[in-house]
Design an enzyme around this catalytic site. Structure first.
Site, PDB file in Angstrom:
ATOM      1  N   CYS A 175      -6.520  -2.516  -3.617  1.00 11.21           N
ATOM      2  CA  CYS A 175      -5.415  -3.191  -2.932  1.00 11.21           C
ATOM      3  C   CYS A 175      -4.231  -3.513  -3.835  1.00 11.21           C
ATOM      4  CB  CYS A 175      -5.926  -4.466  -2.277  1.00 11.21           C
ATOM      5  SG  CYS A 175      -7.284  -4.118  -1.163  1.00 11.21           S
ATOM      6  N   PHE A 229      -5.916 -17.490  -9.537  1.00  9.18           N
ATOM      7  CA  PHE A 229      -5.310 -16.216  -9.938  1.00  9.18           C
ATOM      8  C   PHE A 229      -4.436 -16.353 -11.183  1.00  9.18           C
ATOM      9  CE2 PHE A 229      -6.458 -12.671  -7.309  1.00  9.18           C
ATOM     10  CZ  PHE A 229      -7.248 -13.314  -6.375  1.00  9.18           C
ATOM     11  N   LEU A 230      -4.983 -17.038 -12.158  1.00 12.05           N
ATOM     12  CA  LEU A 230      -4.312 -17.153 -13.453  1.00 12.05           C
ATOM     13  C   LEU A 230      -5.185 -16.600 -14.559  1.00 12.05           C
ATOM     14  CD1 LEU A 230      -2.714 -20.729 -13.665  1.00 12.05           C
ATOM     15  CD2 LEU A 230      -1.571 -18.555 -13.250  1.00 12.05           C
ATOM     16  N   ASN A 251       0.100  -9.826  -1.885  1.00  8.80           N
ATOM     17  CA  ASN A 251      -0.679  -9.117  -2.905  1.00  8.80           C
ATOM     18  C   ASN A 251       0.131  -8.921  -4.183  1.00  8.80           C
ATOM     19  OD1 ASN A 251      -3.053  -8.950  -1.528  1.00  8.80           O
ATOM     20  ND2 ASN A 251      -3.006  -6.747  -1.164  1.00  8.80           N
ATOM     21  N   GLU A 260      -4.239  -8.557   7.452  1.00  3.56           N
ATOM     22  CA  GLU A 260      -5.441  -9.259   6.989  1.00  3.56           C
ATOM     23  C   GLU A 260      -5.305  -9.583   5.507  1.00  3.56           C
ATOM     24  OE1 GLU A 260      -7.803  -7.982   4.846  1.00  3.56           O
ATOM     25  OE2 GLU A 260      -7.186  -5.890   4.701  1.00  3.56           O
TER      26      GLU A 260
HETATM   27  C1  UGA Z   1      -7.079  -8.552  -2.616  1.00  8.29           C
HETATM   28  C2  UGA Z   1      -6.508  -9.879  -2.099  1.00  8.29           C
HETATM   29  O1  UGA Z   1      -7.027 -10.980  -2.872  1.00  8.29           O
HETATM   30  C3  UGA Z   1      -6.836 -10.097  -0.620  1.00  8.29           C
HETATM   31  O2  UGA Z   1      -6.201 -11.285  -0.159  1.00  8.29           O
HETATM   32  C4  UGA Z   1      -6.313  -8.886   0.175  1.00  8.29           C
HETATM   33  O3  UGA Z   1      -6.620  -9.003   1.555  1.00  8.29           O
HETATM   34  C5  UGA Z   1      -6.939  -7.637  -0.370  1.00  8.29           C
HETATM   35  O4  UGA Z   1      -6.606  -7.490  -1.760  1.00  8.29           O
HETATM   36  C6  UGA Z   1      -6.409  -6.481   0.437  1.00  8.29           C
HETATM   37  O5  UGA Z   1      -5.200  -6.243   0.385  1.00  8.29           O
HETATM   38  O6  UGA Z   1      -7.165  -5.873   1.214  1.00  8.29           O
HETATM   39  P1  UGA Z   1      -9.488  -7.719  -3.492  1.00  8.29           P
HETATM   40  O7  UGA Z   1      -8.787  -6.463  -3.899  1.00  8.29           O
HETATM   41  O8  UGA Z   1     -10.786  -7.646  -2.800  1.00  8.29           O
HETATM   42  O9  UGA Z   1      -8.503  -8.627  -2.563  1.00  8.29           O
HETATM   43  O10 UGA Z   1      -9.750  -8.462  -4.860  1.00  8.29           O
HETATM   44  P2  UGA Z   1      -9.411  -9.871  -5.536  1.00  8.29           P
HETATM   45  O11 UGA Z   1     -10.589 -10.745  -5.456  1.00  8.29           O
HETATM   46  O12 UGA Z   1      -8.112 -10.395  -5.073  1.00  8.29           O
HETATM   47  O13 UGA Z   1      -9.252  -9.388  -7.069  1.00  8.29           O
HETATM   48  C7  UGA Z   1      -8.299  -8.385  -7.422  1.00  8.29           C
HETATM   49  C8  UGA Z   1      -8.340  -8.154  -8.915  1.00  8.29           C
HETATM   50  O14 UGA Z   1      -7.781  -9.282  -9.612  1.00  8.29           O
HETATM   51  C9  UGA Z   1      -9.750  -7.971  -9.489  1.00  8.29           C
HETATM   52  O15 UGA Z   1      -9.742  -6.933 -10.456  1.00  8.29           O
HETATM   53  C10 UGA Z   1     -10.044  -9.310 -10.142  1.00  8.29           C
HETATM   54  O16 UGA Z   1     -10.977  -9.218 -11.207  1.00  8.29           O
HETATM   55  C11 UGA Z   1      -8.655  -9.677 -10.654  1.00  8.29           C
HETATM   56  N1  UGA Z   1      -8.453 -11.132 -10.917  1.00  8.29           N
HETATM   57  C12 UGA Z   1      -8.535 -12.033  -9.918  1.00  8.29           C
HETATM   58  C13 UGA Z   1      -8.141 -11.532 -12.204  1.00  8.29           C
HETATM   59  O17 UGA Z   1      -8.033 -10.697 -13.139  1.00  8.29           O
HETATM   60  N2  UGA Z   1      -7.934 -12.857 -12.449  1.00  8.29           N
HETATM   61  C14 UGA Z   1      -8.003 -13.784 -11.475  1.00  8.29           C
HETATM   62  O18 UGA Z   1      -7.776 -14.997 -11.775  1.00  8.29           O
HETATM   63  C15 UGA Z   1      -8.319 -13.367 -10.164  1.00  8.29           C
END
Ligand code: UGA
Length: 348
Positions: free
Chosen positions: A174, A163-164, A122, A65
């Protein structure tokens, strides 16, 4: 079909702890005999083979997923792709019937490739973030602005602009866990990689750099009272696992600061994580009362509704720190704030 969707938390050595998987497959008994056992859990390469050994069952498939916390239902209904890892094409056809109402490409591959793809997805996202965060940490010395760099790099269609966004680090249950588990998998086969472990090292350094920047601007933190808005690892969740906010607060405490914190949803979990080492406040305004400065550590939309004139009047200094680079910096400057972000150019 029997779906396994249990957690695979991090073991002390960084590898994925498969005990919940083992426990459920061992308890399947005869209900598994004619079933296709499908893993939804994030599991290292080779887990399907282990499941066969543990259960004595023969039909297994991987169906990873890619849901984000806080967006799980819409991500499930509108996926970029559905991944099916099978040993037998008939099993793929069976799994496809489940998804026939979802409009997305279905990629049928080997189970090992499916298992690996989840970790690579991831880790690739985490790698992008750590790379941009490392560049952000250099921007001040280069006299450059990471947002401007991000807009140029992200508008290259080959790279894309998702994601930049740089910040004081990423978190959640995760990315850090899966990057470490991928590294542990590589070690378990007697191989080495050069790129994976710096993803985590750079991420953890971001929190330290952020606290260094706070100290540089407001002076010695020993005895200073600091307000913190945001404890969750991202907005829209009460989850503080591997939250950069918690990492930052731990550094602040180490340096002698007194922290007054508020989060719209994550207070309870944060209390379990950092106990009584900080003061938990009822709302945004009680957190800033008598504080020297404000650190915004999670990009909650409700923080953007703050009455900034009142915030400025309440703080002892006009400094505000934005760990997510998401506050309205121009507006805040006009009101009289000196805003410090991550890798953002500031007029001195
Ligand atoms: C992440 C993945 O995006 C999902 O596709 C995956 O299914 C999930 O892990 C998992 O393995 O279960 P999630 O951990 O809910 O999802 O969070 P994200 O929304 O991806 O954000 C992860 C981290 O990256 C957060 O701390 C967020 O603030 C940070 N982030 C995100 C940034 O610092 N910059 C960005 O541009 C995007």
């Amino acid at each position: 079909m029997i779906f396994i969707a249990v957690g695979t938390p991090q073991s002390p050595d960084g590898s994925a702890d498969l005990s919940a998987i083992k426990s459920v497959v061992s308890s399947l008994g005869t209900i598994g005999t004619n079933a296709l056992i499908v893993t939804k859990s994030t599991v290292p390469v080779g887990t399907l083979q282990k499941i066969k050994q543990w259960s004595g069952l023969k039909r297994v498939a991987s169906n990873p997923e890619f849901l984000r916390e806080g967006n799980a239902v819409s991500d499930f209904l509108n996926p970029d792709r559905i991944v099916i890892g099978v040993e037998d094409q008939k099993d793929a056809e069976l799994l496809k019937t489940l998804y026939k109402k979802i409009n997305a490409p279905i990629i049928v591959i080997k189970p090992e490739s499916a298992e690996l793809s989840k970790y690579v997805s991831n880790s690739m996202l985490a790698l992008r973030l750590s790379f941009m965060n490392e560049i952000a940490s250099l921007c001040e010395d280069f006299n450059a602005d990471i947002k401007e760099v991000e807009s140029v790099v992200g508008s290259d269609k080959r790279i894309g602009n998702k994601f930049l966004q740089s910040s004081a680090g990423f978190g959640g249950s995760c990315f850090p866990k899966d990057v470490r588990a991928l590294e542990a998998s590589v070690k378990s086969i007697g191989r080495e990689t050069k790129l994976i472990s710096p993803i985590i090292e750079v991420n953890e350094l971001q929190a330290k750099y952020f606290v260094d920047s706070v100290e540089k601007h407001i002076g010695n933190l020993n005895g200073a009272t600091l307000a913190v808005w945001g404890l969750a690892f991202k907005q829209g969740t009460d989850d503080v696992r591997e939250s950069p906010a918690i990492r930052i607060i731990k550094y602040l405490i180490q340096r002698g600061a007194k922290v007054k914190a508020f989060d719209p949803q994550a207070m309870e979990f944060a209390k379990q994580e950092i106990g009584d080492e900080i003061e938990f406040c009822e709302d945004m305004s009680s957190a800033i009362a008598e504080a020297k400065t404000l650190l915004v550590l999670t990009a909650w939309p409700e923080f953007l509704q703050a009455s900034w004139e009142d915030v400025l009047a309440s703080l002892e200094t006009n400094l505000i720190f934005d760990a997510k680079n998401y506050l309205p910096h121009d507006e805040l400057h006009q009101i009289g704030f000196d805003v410090v972000g991550v890798g953002l150019w500031r007029m001195h």
